[in-house]
Design an enzyme around this catalytic site. Structure first.
Site, mmCIF file in Angstrom:
data_model
loop_
_atom_site.group_PDB
_atom_site.id
_atom_site.type_symbol
_atom_site.label_atom_id
_atom_site.label_comp_id
_atom_site.label_asym_id
_atom_site.label_seq_id
_atom_site.Cartn_x
_atom_site.Cartn_y
_atom_site.Cartn_z
ATOM 1 N N ARG A 1 0.848 -1.191 0.000
ATOM 2 C CA ARG A 1 0.000 0.000 0.000
ATOM 3 C C ARG A 1 0.882 1.238 0.000
ATOM 4 O O ARG A 1 2.026 1.215 0.472
ATOM 5 C CB ARG A 1 -0.909 0.019 1.233
ATOM 6 N N HIS B 1 -2.730 2.244 -5.877
ATOM 7 C CA HIS B 1 -3.566 1.073 -5.614
ATOM 8 C C HIS B 1 -3.744 0.240 -6.888
ATOM 9 O O HIS B 1 -3.899 -0.981 -6.816
ATOM 10 C CB HIS B 1 -4.922 1.509 -5.056
ATOM 11 N N HIS C 1 -3.323 -9.162 3.698
ATOM 12 C CA HIS C 1 -4.753 -9.302 3.955
ATOM 13 C C HIS C 1 -4.976 -10.205 5.160
ATOM 14 O O HIS C 1 -4.400 -11.285 5.241
ATOM 15 C CB HIS C 1 -5.463 -9.922 2.743
ATOM 16 N N ARG D 1 -0.915 -2.022 -6.981
ATOM 17 C CA ARG D 1 -1.110 -3.089 -5.983
ATOM 18 C C ARG D 1 -2.031 -4.169 -6.550
ATOM 19 O O ARG D 1 -1.742 -5.370 -6.477
ATOM 20 C CB ARG D 1 -1.697 -2.482 -4.708
ATOM 21 N N LYS E 1 -1.706 -2.533 8.230
ATOM 22 C CA LYS E 1 -2.822 -2.111 9.070
ATOM 23 C C LYS E 1 -2.729 -2.761 10.449
ATOM 24 O O LYS E 1 -2.358 -3.918 10.574
ATOM 25 C CB LYS E 1 -4.150 -2.485 8.403
ATOM 26 N N TYR F 1 -9.240 -11.190 -6.420
ATOM 27 C CA TYR F 1 -8.305 -11.224 -7.540
ATOM 28 C C TYR F 1 -8.491 -12.464 -8.401
ATOM 29 O O TYR F 1 -8.132 -12.456 -9.573
ATOM 30 C CB TYR F 1 -6.863 -11.133 -7.027
#
Length: 312
Positions: free
Chosen positions: A159, A258, A284, A261, A183, A293
């Protein structure tokens, strides 16, 4: 109503602090919690009013106001998280919002570049970099930095906030590995290839010292990996401008960090990478997020089939 906070508003503030400091939620997520729960407090001043009927009425009003499904889903998530916390704290006799159904959100498929287009975006900056070397001697430090950032973004799928958060010590050029903080402050190690290693190496050797030196060593030798013209850690807006400018020069308007990404993830899957490997690479927490994806890859496969097969 007077300016004094209601019981639910006061508890919501405590919950937001708990979500940030204990649960490790991002500041962006906590701001969303505060905003949604402030509105919810208008429907439920006290925990005696915090009932399933009131929660449903709150969401129903959002529907009447024409709020998007994504907004409804976010509000439902905020109410459920707050309700669980309030139940554990003894404010509620039961976890009231646990019975709320989260509206399904039609998630748009991510924008994905063709492999040759993604490479062209990076190569465009590499070409400019080569021209600068040829015409004006040593490349401008910004050119070395921009190329290194583009190479890393596409090589790792990280990211943009993760890229700007990298320190020099987080990158191991000899092994082609970067330690990324994602995150919730969760760390992961991601690999990158020789082109990215070469670009980052040249930036560290010939580019970064110039910008840091101009700023009197603001970030020091062990500070931020990528810095701006004043020697301070580069911000996300600058990175987005670099990507957009390179994409436009390559004839691929509308490309963002993004997009790189999404493209990296899709190209890995199309190249035979295991879904769990891609999940780990992207950081993730849920496999469900990564599975989008596979839909992108299947969609592209169908397009190729329709174009190429005589019986399509």
């Amino acid at each position: 109503m007077s300016g004094a906070q209601t019981q639910v508003q006061t508890a919501a503030d405590d919950f937001a602090e708990y979500a940030l400091l204990v649960l490790g939620r991002s500041e962006h997520t906590v701001r969303g919690y505060r905003s949604d729960l402030a509105q919810l407090a208008g429907f439920a001043d006290t925990f005696a009013d915090f009932t399933l009927d009131q929660l449903r009425a709150w969401l129903a009003r959002a529907v009447r106001e024409g709020k998007a499904r994504s907004t409804l889903a976010r509000r439902t998530a905020a109410a459920r998280a707050f309700s669980t916390w309030a139940y554990k704290q003894g404010y509620l006799a039961e976890d009231v919002a646990a019975r709320l159904v989260t509206p399904k959100v039609n998630r748009p498929l991510p924008s994905v570049l063709r492999p040759d287009t993604a490479e062209a975006v990076v190569a465009e900056r590499a070409a400019e970099h080569a021209e600068e070397h040829e015409e004006v001697g040593p490349a401008a430090p910004e050119a070395l930095r921009d190329l290194a950032m583009l190479e890393l973004l596409y090589a790792t799928g990280m990211r943009v906030g993760e890229l700007t958060g990298l320190d020099v010590a987080d990158v191991d050029l000899s092994r082609g590995l970067a330690k990324v903080t994602g995150k919730g402050d969760k760390q992961r190690v991601v690999p990158f290839g020789a082109p990215a290693a070469a670009a980052v190496g040249e930036w560290l050797e010939a580019g970064r010292p110039q910008l840091v030196g101009n700023a009197g060593g603001a970030e020091g030798p062990g500070g931020a990996l990528f810095v701006g013209s004043r020697g301070k850690r580069i911000d996300q807006r600058q990175v987005r401008r670099v990507v957009e400018r390179a994409a436009q020069a390559a004839g691929a308007a509308g490309v963002s960090p993004h997009s790189l990404r999404h493209s990296a993830a899709t190209h890995l899957l199309e190249g035979g990478a295991d879904l769990r490997v891609v999940q780990e690479l992207l950081g993730h927490s849920s496999m469900q997020t990564t599975q989008i994806y596979t839909h992108v890859s299947a969609q592209r496969l169908k397009a190729v089939y329709d174009q190429a097969h005589p019986r399509a």
